[in-house]
Design a protein around this motif. Sequence first.
Motif, short mmCIF file in Angstrom:
data_model
loop_
_atom_site.label_atom_id
_atom_site.label_comp_id
_atom_site.label_asym_id
_atom_site.label_seq_id
_atom_site.Cartn_x
_atom_site.Cartn_y
_atom_site.Cartn_z
N ASP A 132 25.96 48.01 35.44
CA ASP A 132 27.19 48.21 36.21
C ASP A 132 28.39 48.48 35.30
N GLU A 133 28.23 48.16 34.00
CA GLU A 133 29.38 48.30 33.09
C GLU A 133 29.79 49.75 32.90
N VAL A 134 28.90 50.69 33.25
CA VAL A 134 29.28 52.11 33.11
C VAL A 134 30.43 52.46 34.05
N SER A 184 23.79 44.48 37.69
CA SER A 184 24.88 43.59 37.28
C SER A 184 24.36 42.58 36.25
N ASN A 185 25.18 41.61 35.87
CA ASN A 185 24.82 40.65 34.81
C ASN A 185 23.62 39.80 35.19
N ASN A 186 22.62 39.80 34.32
CA ASN A 186 21.40 39.00 34.55
C ASN A 186 21.52 37.63 33.90
N LYS A 195 24.50 35.59 24.75
CA LYS A 195 25.07 35.99 26.04
C LYS A 195 25.68 34.77 26.72
N PHE A 196 26.60 35.02 27.64
CA PHE A 196 27.48 33.96 28.13
C PHE A 196 26.75 32.71 28.64
N ILE A 197 25.84 32.88 29.60
CA ILE A 197 25.24 31.67 30.22
C ILE A 197 24.39 30.88 29.22
N PRO A 198 23.44 31.51 28.51
CA PRO A 198 22.67 30.70 27.55
C PRO A 198 23.52 30.13 26.41
N LEU A 199 24.57 30.86 26.03
CA LEU A 199 25.45 30.33 24.98
C LEU A 199 26.17 29.07 25.47
N MET A 200 26.64 29.12 26.71
CA MET A 200 27.34 27.95 27.27
C MET A 200 26.38 26.75 27.35
N LEU A 210 32.71 25.40 23.97
CA LEU A 210 32.33 26.56 24.78
C LEU A 210 33.48 27.58 24.73
N PRO A 211 33.31 28.68 23.98
CA PRO A 211 34.41 29.63 23.84
C PRO A 211 34.62 30.48 25.09
N ILE A 212 35.80 30.38 25.68
CA ILE A 212 36.13 31.14 26.90
C ILE A 212 37.16 32.22 26.51
N TYR A 213 36.79 33.46 26.71
CA TYR A 213 37.68 34.56 26.33
C TYR A 213 38.86 34.65 27.29
N GLY A 214 40.07 34.83 26.72
CA GLY A 214 41.27 35.07 27.54
C GLY A 214 41.54 33.91 28.47
N VAL A 219 35.50 38.15 36.12
CA VAL A 219 34.44 37.86 37.11
C VAL A 219 33.23 38.75 36.86
N ARG A 220 32.03 38.14 36.92
CA ARG A 220 30.78 38.89 36.82
C ARG A 220 29.96 38.61 38.08
N ASP A 221 29.12 39.58 38.44
CA ASP A 221 28.26 39.48 39.63
C ASP A 221 26.85 39.12 39.13
N ALA A 254 33.76 33.53 38.40
CA ALA A 254 34.67 33.65 37.26
C ALA A 254 34.07 32.87 36.09
N ASN A 255 34.31 33.36 34.88
CA ASN A 255 33.70 32.73 33.69
C ASN A 255 34.03 31.24 33.58
N ILE A 256 35.28 30.90 33.84
CA ILE A 256 35.68 29.50 33.68
C ILE A 256 34.97 28.60 34.69
N ASP A 278 41.01 36.90 23.54
CA ASP A 278 40.26 37.74 24.47
C ASP A 278 39.49 38.85 23.74
N ARG A 279 38.43 39.32 24.38
CA ARG A 279 37.67 40.47 23.88
C ARG A 279 38.50 41.74 24.11
N PRO A 280 38.62 42.63 23.11
CA PRO A 280 39.37 43.87 23.35
C PRO A 280 38.70 44.70 24.45
N GLY A 281 39.50 45.28 25.33
CA GLY A 281 38.95 46.13 26.40
C GLY A 281 38.14 45.35 27.43
N HIS A 282 38.37 44.05 27.51
CA HIS A 282 37.57 43.17 28.37
C HIS A 282 37.68 43.56 29.85
N ASP A 283 36.58 43.98 30.45
CA ASP A 283 36.59 44.35 31.87
C ASP A 283 36.88 43.11 32.72
P1 TYD Z 1 28.40 38.68 28.30
O1 TYD Z 1 27.28 37.71 28.53
O2 TYD Z 1 28.67 39.13 26.90
O3 TYD Z 1 28.14 39.91 29.29
P2 TYD Z 1 29.06 41.22 29.57
O4 TYD Z 1 30.21 41.24 28.64
O5 TYD Z 1 28.10 42.32 29.29
O6 TYD Z 1 29.46 41.10 31.00
O7 TYD Z 1 29.75 38.06 28.86
C1 TYD Z 1 29.90 37.69 30.21
C2 TYD Z 1 31.34 37.29 30.43
O8 TYD Z 1 31.62 36.12 29.66
C3 TYD Z 1 32.35 38.33 29.94
O9 TYD Z 1 33.45 38.33 30.82
C4 TYD Z 1 32.77 37.84 28.58
C5 TYD Z 1 32.68 36.33 28.73
N1 TYD Z 1 32.35 35.58 27.51
C6 TYD Z 1 33.13 34.49 27.13
O10 TYD Z 1 34.15 34.14 27.78
N2 TYD Z 1 32.77 33.79 26.02
C7 TYD Z 1 31.69 34.14 25.26
O11 TYD Z 1 31.41 33.46 24.23
C8 TYD Z 1 30.89 35.24 25.67
C9 TYD Z 1 29.67 35.66 24.87
C10 TYD Z 1 31.26 35.93 26.81
#
Ligand code: TYD
Length: 342
Positions: A132-134, A184-186, A195-200, A210-214, A219-221, A254-256, A278-283
């Motif tokens: 879906d990221e395309v 969408s996100n698996n 990746k986000f869920i296994p990293l958390m 637990l690093p939360i960007y921005g 939001v991911r589906d 939402a990620n949080i 935050d990640r640059p260009g973060h969707d």
């Molecule tokens: P990710 O698993 O990298 O999938 P994608 O960027 O392809 O959707 O990230 C999912 C979401 O989680 C995304 O909004 C970025 C965020 N994220 C964090 O907040 N912290 C992190 O350490 C990572 C890896 C992702």
Amino acid sequence: MSTPRIKTILVTGGAGFIGGNFIRMFLDRHRDVEVVNLDKLTYAGNLESLRDVEKNSLYHFYRGDIADEAFVRRLFNEWHFDAVVNFAAESHVDRSILGPSAFIDTNVRGTMALLEVSREFGVERFLQVSTDEVYGSLGPTGKFTESTHISPNSPYSASKASADMLARAWWKTFGVPTLVTRCSNNYGPFQFPEKFIPLMIANALRDKKLPIYGDGMNVRDWIYVEDHCDAVDVVLYKGKVGEIYNIGGGNEVANIEMARLILSKLDKPESLLEFVKDRPGHDRRYAMDSSRIETELGWKATRSFKEGIDLTINWYLKNQDWWQRIISGEYQDYYKLQYEER
Ligand code: TYD
Ligand code: NAD
């Protein structure tokens, strides 16, 4: 269109998260199809995830690079595949920001090599596994449909969008029977712990931050990996050649919120949350409209988010060896030595 007759299938990237889950499901469902797994065994590839299918006489593994056209040709010469499902990719957005080259090599050049050789030998189906990221980023409302304009924002999504365009062109120009799935996100078992869920989960279990960007409100589906694999199987056999199929979980989180849920399920304190740069260009938001695959092919995601997240957390709890060894780099050299590129 008639159902394809598939006796041999090439699955690329089968040592990765989704490809491995797909191979396991496919071998179980199709008991008369030879499955060849072609994987480069990058940092993300791990044959340990396929231990349970290794002894299946219908399963075959080759270590190699999809972008190595001569190698791919030799493999086709040996197997004469009826179908190709291309999961192989560099898949992590953050890595694509640090170093985009490998994303172009594998996701673009690699897809082209597979398409070229498929054209030469002829296949009944070529399924390109996309994302879906395309489509880029959504505001607070609306969903992506198959006719949404593609607007990729990261080097990863740009490389995946390029591959989708190649699949389309090889169908239109050369008649290679391609199909594209955009998922969408698996989440689920065997996902690499970057990746986000296994990293958390892994960080919470080790009492690490637990690093939360921005602001954490992206939001991911989320879709359970087996539902995605099921959809790929359905599109492979029943999809209309030349078409795109969106696949979504219908679970926007939402990620949080996700991080808080994981902490509470593991009985860990919210003080482990850490807001980072935050990640640059973060969707901001992804959400999929899956009505085409639902109405035309009869697929629907079956796993509720509640079930899926419990299954996933329990899997990471039970399989700490699997991810601890990945984190410590223990598997890497072992498999690389065992399977030199043939
Ligand atoms: P990710 O698993 O990298 O999938 P994608 O960027 O392809 O959707 O990230 C999912 C979401 O989680 C995304 O909004 C970025 C965020 N994220 C964090 O907040 N912290 C992190 O350490 C990572 C890896 C992702
Ligand atoms: P992953 O990173 O877990 O696995 C990728 C696999 O591809 C690894 O085994 C790796 O060794 C292999 N690989 C990489 N480069 C290769 C090359 N040049 N030749 C052969 N093999 C190579 O990825 P994943 O999460 O399982 O994703 C699989 C596919 O699904 C990708 O195409 C990805 O873009 C797509 N996708 C992923 C998600 C998701 O949420 N993870 C969502 C939608 C689509």
